[in-house]
Design a protein around this motif. Structure first.
Motif, PDB file in Angstrom:
ATOM      1  N   PRO A 129      27.258  44.443  27.248  1.00 49.41           N
ATOM      2  CA  PRO A 129      25.846  44.767  26.992  1.00 49.41           C
ATOM      3  C   PRO A 129      24.889  43.696  27.520  1.00 49.41           C
ATOM      4  N   ARG A 130      25.283  42.433  27.372  1.00 48.87           N
ATOM      5  CA  ARG A 130      24.428  41.347  27.856  1.00 48.87           C
ATOM      6  C   ARG A 130      24.352  41.343  29.386  1.00 48.87           C
ATOM      7  N   ILE A 131      25.492  41.632  30.041  1.00 49.92           N
ATOM      8  CA  ILE A 131      25.489  41.698  31.511  1.00 49.92           C
ATOM      9  C   ILE A 131      24.591  42.834  31.977  1.00 49.92           C
ATOM     10  N   HIS A 132      24.668  43.967  31.276  1.00 49.45           N
ATOM     11  CA  HIS A 132      23.810  45.112  31.626  1.00 49.45           C
ATOM     12  C   HIS A 132      22.345  44.724  31.512  1.00 49.45           C
ATOM     13  N   GLU A 133      22.007  44.025  30.438  1.00 53.19           N
ATOM     14  CA  GLU A 133      20.616  43.609  30.241  1.00 53.19           C
ATOM     15  C   GLU A 133      20.187  42.624  31.331  1.00 53.19           C
ATOM     16  N   ALA A 134      21.071  41.689  31.647  1.00 44.94           N
ATOM     17  CA  ALA A 134      20.739  40.696  32.682  1.00 44.94           C
ATOM     18  C   ALA A 134      20.558  41.356  34.038  1.00 44.94           C
ATOM     19  N   MET A 135      21.444  42.303  34.374  1.00 45.80           N
ATOM     20  CA  MET A 135      21.402  42.923  35.695  1.00 45.80           C
ATOM     21  C   MET A 135      20.303  43.966  35.827  1.00 45.80           C
ATOM     22  N   GLN A 166      19.554  35.396  37.411  1.00 43.62           N
ATOM     23  CA  GLN A 166      20.607  34.404  37.615  1.00 43.62           C
ATOM     24  C   GLN A 166      20.727  33.466  36.416  1.00 43.62           C
ATOM     25  N   ASN A 167      19.596  33.076  35.854  1.00 45.31           N
ATOM     26  CA  ASN A 167      19.638  32.203  34.669  1.00 45.31           C
ATOM     27  C   ASN A 167      20.311  32.910  33.499  1.00 45.31           C
ATOM     28  N   ALA A 168      20.002  34.193  33.338  1.00 49.18           N
ATOM     29  CA  ALA A 168      20.615  34.957  32.251  1.00 49.18           C
ATOM     30  C   ALA A 168      22.124  35.045  32.437  1.00 49.18           C
ATOM     31  N   MET A 169      22.576  35.247  33.679  1.00 45.27           N
ATOM     32  CA  MET A 169      24.013  35.325  33.945  1.00 45.27           C
ATOM     33  C   MET A 169      24.686  33.975  33.719  1.00 45.27           C
ATOM     34  N   ARG A 170      23.987  32.885  34.018  1.00 43.91           N
ATOM     35  CA  ARG A 170      24.568  31.557  33.764  1.00 43.91           C
ATOM     36  C   ARG A 170      24.759  31.327  32.262  1.00 43.91           C
ATOM     37  N   VAL A 171      23.772  31.760  31.474  1.00 39.81           N
ATOM     38  CA  VAL A 171      23.880  31.610  30.017  1.00 39.81           C
ATOM     39  C   VAL A 171      25.048  32.433  29.488  1.00 39.81           C
ATOM     40  N   ILE A 172      25.179  33.666  29.998  1.00 40.52           N
ATOM     41  CA  ILE A 172      26.294  34.531  29.567  1.00 40.52           C
ATOM     42  C   ILE A 172      27.625  33.869  29.899  1.00 40.52           C
ATOM     43  N   LYS A 173      27.723  33.328  31.103  1.00 44.51           N
ATOM     44  CA  LYS A 173      28.969  32.693  31.524  1.00 44.51           C
ATOM     45  C   LYS A 173      29.310  31.513  30.623  1.00 44.51           C
ATOM     46  N   THR A 174      28.313  30.695  30.324  1.00 49.37           N
ATOM     47  CA  THR A 174      28.543  29.528  29.449  1.00 49.37           C
ATOM     48  C   THR A 174      28.978  29.973  28.060  1.00 49.37           C
ATOM     49  N   ASP A 175      28.295  30.990  27.521  1.00 43.89           N
ATOM     50  CA  ASP A 175      28.621  31.464  26.170  1.00 43.89           C
ATOM     51  C   ASP A 175      30.019  32.072  26.118  1.00 43.89           C
ATOM     52  N   VAL A 176      30.375  32.826  27.152  1.00 41.71           N
ATOM     53  CA  VAL A 176      31.697  33.460  27.176  1.00 41.71           C
ATOM     54  C   VAL A 176      32.790  32.411  27.216  1.00 41.71           C
ATOM     55  N   HIS A 177      32.627  31.409  28.051  1.00 39.93           N
ATOM     56  CA  HIS A 177      33.628  30.339  28.124  1.00 39.93           C
ATOM     57  C   HIS A 177      33.748  29.623  26.777  1.00 39.93           C
ATOM     58  N   ALA A 178      32.599  29.360  26.177  1.00 37.60           N
ATOM     59  CA  ALA A 178      32.622  28.645  24.898  1.00 37.60           C
ATOM     60  C   ALA A 178      33.320  29.470  23.823  1.00 37.60           C
ATOM     61  N   GLN A 179      33.017  30.770  23.764  1.00 32.69           N
ATOM     62  CA  GLN A 179      33.616  31.624  22.730  1.00 32.69           C
ATOM     63  C   GLN A 179      35.126  31.757  22.925  1.00 32.69           C
ATOM     64  N   LEU A 180      35.542  32.005  24.180  1.00 33.63           N
ATOM     65  CA  LEU A 180      36.973  32.171  24.418  1.00 33.63           C
ATOM     66  C   LEU A 180      37.729  30.850  24.261  1.00 33.63           C
ATOM     67  N   ASP A 181      37.060  29.755  24.564  1.00 31.28           N
ATOM     68  CA  ASP A 181      37.689  28.447  24.387  1.00 31.28           C
ATOM     69  C   ASP A 181      37.899  28.166  22.905  1.00 31.28           C
ATOM     70  N   ALA A 182      36.904  28.566  22.101  1.00 25.06           N
ATOM     71  CA  ALA A 182      37.018  28.338  20.658  1.00 25.06           C
ATOM     72  C   ALA A 182      38.109  29.201  20.049  1.00 25.06           C
ATOM     73  N   GLU A 183      38.315  30.400  20.614  1.00 31.26           N
ATOM     74  CA  GLU A 183      39.327  31.308  20.080  1.00 31.26           C
ATOM     75  C   GLU A 183      40.731  30.976  20.573  1.00 31.26           C
ATOM     76  N   ALA A 224      37.031  37.841  36.036  1.00 30.87           N
ATOM     77  CA  ALA A 224      36.735  39.038  35.249  1.00 30.87           C
ATOM     78  C   ALA A 224      35.224  39.243  35.100  1.00 30.87           C
ATOM     79  N   LEU A 225      34.481  38.164  34.902  1.00 30.13           N
ATOM     80  CA  LEU A 225      33.019  38.263  34.816  1.00 30.13           C
ATOM     81  C   LEU A 225      32.428  38.814  36.112  1.00 30.13           C
ATOM     82  N   LYS A 226      32.944  38.333  37.222  1.00 34.42           N
ATOM     83  CA  LYS A 226      32.465  38.800  38.526  1.00 34.42           C
ATOM     84  C   LYS A 226      32.748  40.287  38.704  1.00 34.42           C
TER      85      LYS A 226
END
Length: 703
Positions: A256-262, A271-288, A303-305
């Motif tokens: 949903p966030r990628i759809h909103e960004a695109m 591009q800034n929105a996609m960078r934030v999504i990428k950072t958040d995704v890495h952080a969440q999956l790293d924490a899990e 996968a993000l690409k």
């Protein structure tokens, strides 16, 4: 096993030989057409390169000067390391149609090298290199999904012909290279002299039909001598499972966030929105992640690409909308300004959405022509277009260097689009240089270069035939769903299936370039794209005309002042003088540049009209022909017993016989004149061998 196979192409035999030369390459062929011969080799590394998400393919094309029976003219007398513009453009010509034909996930470093061994100055080796690249890959062990072939299509006097000779290029009002497979077109490159869309489409598929014997020949070669295709290393089941798990996870937490960004219209915000999504995704999956399920950054990025591309394509195909909300056939907002720079001879700023290009015109003289060494001999170019793409134009930091293959290719495409409307040399005797400075880029800066360049020419007073504009078309195709997009964004280019650039006037196409990422295009899709491009091109022309309707009446005051005059060839020596003495003196005294060719054409250029006019006057004085019956203010240059030789104009003497020096009879010439005296004389006669008979007595009688 050595074999030779032949096919009839354009009424002439094209021969492909393999098994004799370069046998250690993965695939190697020698292609001959007429007396032009090209060796093409294909080699790939034996192991895949890990961590790559792109095809590591390199294409090199080399023109050996010996192939034309000549020795290189540079200081070293050998081919220099840096490729020429023609070599660079041919590398791109080969690379673009074959790159999509390697399987996804292929990461073996692959190199294709085409070497011109013989050049007959009639058959261009670029086509042979492209056909040879496909043939070498086809018989190699590389996983190539070909074959393809290519022909050049020309039209002379309304007649389409296949592979016109180099000498026929200037006669063609259509000149395009078409590459294709057995069932469709994969690439088009070239242009025309304001050719209609229907005529261009006919030429493209005329070429597609003509190349079929070459495709059949390659298929026969593969059956006869083709190697077994190597087994490509693919991720094991566990790797695929992990990637699928990550992608599924991202679809739930990030889609949903990628759809909103695109669907954010502004490029930098997107591009800034996609960078934030990428950072958040890495952080969440790293924490899990735990010790048994470590964070795999590469798979997450991949996968993000993939998810971003999937989202962009779904926007078009399923939701019927574009990233910035435009209609499929809508062109972005356009603004045009001219005359921005005070010193250059013409300038224009063209802005279309988030693509902004400055065109700058400089006018020069014959001394400024580009002199290049080619297989056909030395050439002089009086029109140049140089394209610059600095990193800040896309918000990046990158080392500055010379022009790359992309820069040269984009500049060449824009130059082809513009040169069709330039005035002929006899009407506008200037060397023309256009420079394109890309200030912002979000889709088709090459077509922005066409638009800004044309307006800079008009601003500089260059009498072009008619304005040219350009537009880039895109495509999204899945199964039976097909959408053609006008004026594509950068993201639409990256995630779509086609980049089709079309430039032209109100009357027709002057240049086009088509690249696709799918296997081929049908005639119906190309017809739709060309018509949609025509409508968009006309819209852009209207916007350009709001800034400047026609070329200014005169060139910039800062431009050189050029005058061309023609003299008799036998007068050339009078202007040049012994050892160039006279012409150097004239240039020094009048502050001009004077060029004289063997036909008697004299070009005079200066930075002021006064200096130019002074030089023109001096040249005319030297080269003007004496007229019978005309009176001249002469100077006595030599005394003889039988008369005096009088110079009536620079480099032109005549004899005034002793009987014509005075009204009364005289016994000695020196009684009347001496060397250095000024003497008015009348031309009585000019003999067939150029001897001039003068009379001072006739002047006295006249007075």
């Amino acid at each position: 096993m050595e074999i030779v196979m032949k096919a009839n192409v354009g009424g002439r035999s094209l021969e492909i030989q393999t098994g004799k030369i370069a046998k250690q390459a993965s695939g190697a062929v020698v292609v001959q057409y007429g007396e032009t011969v090209v060796l093409v080799t294909a080699v790939a590394a034996n192991t895949a390169k890990a961590g790559l998400d792109f095809l590591p393919l390199t294409v090199e094309y080399q023109e050996k000067i010996y192939s034309a029976g000549r020795i290189p003219g540079n200081y070293f007398r050998r081919e220099i390391g840096r490729p020429s513009e023609k070599e660079t453009l041919t590398c791109r010509l080969i690379d673009r149609p074959i790159r999509p034909l390697f399987p996804k996930g292929y990461t073996y470093e692959t190199q294709i090298i085409a070497t011109v061994l013989s050049m007959d100055k009639a058959n261009d080796p670029d086509l042979l290199a492209l056909v040879g690249a496909s043939a070498a890959l086809e018989i190699s062990d590389l996983p190539y999904e070909g074959p393809i072939a290519a022909v050049r299509v020309g039209r002379i006097d309304g007649q389409l012909i296949i592979n016109p000779t180099i000498n026929q290029y200037n006669q063609c009002d259509i000149n395009i290279v078409v590459a294709g497979s057995a069932t469709g077109v994969v690439m088009v490159e070239g242009g025309g002299s304001m050719v209609s869309e229907a005529d261009m489409l006919e030429a493209i598929f005329f070429g597609h039909n003509a190349m079929q014997p070459l495709i059949e020949l390659q298929e026969q070669m593969r059956k006869s001598v083709g190697k077994s295709k190597r087994i490509i290393t693919v991720p094991d089941d566990e790797e695929i499972r992990k990637y699928d798990e990550i992608k599924t996870k991202l679809e739930s937490i990030a889609a949903p966030r990628i759809h909103e960004a695109m669907t954010t219209a502004d490029k930098m915000e997107r591009q800034n929105a996609m960078r934030v999504i990428k950072t958040d995704v890495h952080a969440q999956l790293d924490a899990e992640a735990d010790d048994d399920n470590s964070h795999d950054g590469e798979k997450i990025d991949k996968a993000l690409k993939a998810l971003t591309k999937q989202t962009c394509r779904a926007l078009v195909l399923n939701e019927g909308r574009r990233i910035d909300g435009r209609r499929f056939d809508e062109v972005r907002k356009i603004t045009c300004e001219v005359g921005l720079l005070p010193i250059p001879h013409g300038s224009a700023l063209f802005t279309r959405g988030e693509t902004q290009v400055l065109g700058v015109l400089t006018l020069g003289t014959g001394y400024d022509e580009q002199r290049i060494e080619t297989l056909n001999g030395d050439e002089n170019r009086s029109f140049m277009l140089h394209y610059n793409f600095p990193p800040y134009s896309v918000g990046e930091v990158r080392r500055l260097g010379g022009p790359g293959r992309r820069d040269i290719g984009h500049g060449n495409l824009a130059a082809r689009a513009i040169e069709k409307v330039l005035p002929v040399k006899d009407e506008f005797d200037y060397t023309i240089r256009l420079v394109s400075e890309v200030f912002e880029s979000n889709g088709s800066s090459s077509m922005g270069t066409v638009c800004s360049g044309i307006m800079a020419l008009m601003d500089g007073g260059v009498p072009i035939k008619t304005p040219v504009s350009g537009i880039a078309m895109g495509l999204v195709k899945e199964d039976d769903k097909v959408v053609v997009l006008s004026d594509i964004l950068g993201d639409e280019d990256h995630t779509g299936d086609m980049d089709f650039k079309v430039a032209g006037t109100e009357d027709g196409i002057t240049a086009l370039q088509m690249d696709i990422k799918i296997n081929e295009l049908s005639k119906e899709i190309m017809e739709q794209a060309l018509e949609q491009a025509r409508v968009g091109r006309l819209h852009i022309l209207l916007k350009m005309r709001e800034a400047l309707t026609v070329s200014r009446e005169s060139v910039s005051p800062n431009a050189p002042k050029v005058e061309t005059i023609r003299i008799k060839p036998d007068k050339i020596r009078d202007i040049i003088g012994p050892g160039g003495k006279i012409i150097r003196m004239l240039q020094s005294e009048t502050n001009t540049r004077i060029e004289v060719d063997d036909s008697g054409l004299v070009k005079i250029s200066a930075m002021s009209s006064e200096d130019r006019d002074a030089a023109v006057k001096r040249v005319n004085e030297i080269t003007v022909e004496p007229e019978v019956g005309r009176i001249y203010d002469g100077k006595v240059v030599k005394i003889m017993d039988f008369g005096a030789f009088v110079q009536i104009m620079p480099g032109t003497d005549g004899l005034c016989h002793i009987s014509q020096l005075a009204q009364k009879r005289i016994t000695r010439v020196s009684d009347v004149v001496k060397e250095g005296d000024n003497l008015k004389v009348k031309v009585l006669e000019i003999s067939r061998d150029g001897k001039i008979r003068l009379s001072h007595k006739a002047v006295l009688n006249h007075e």
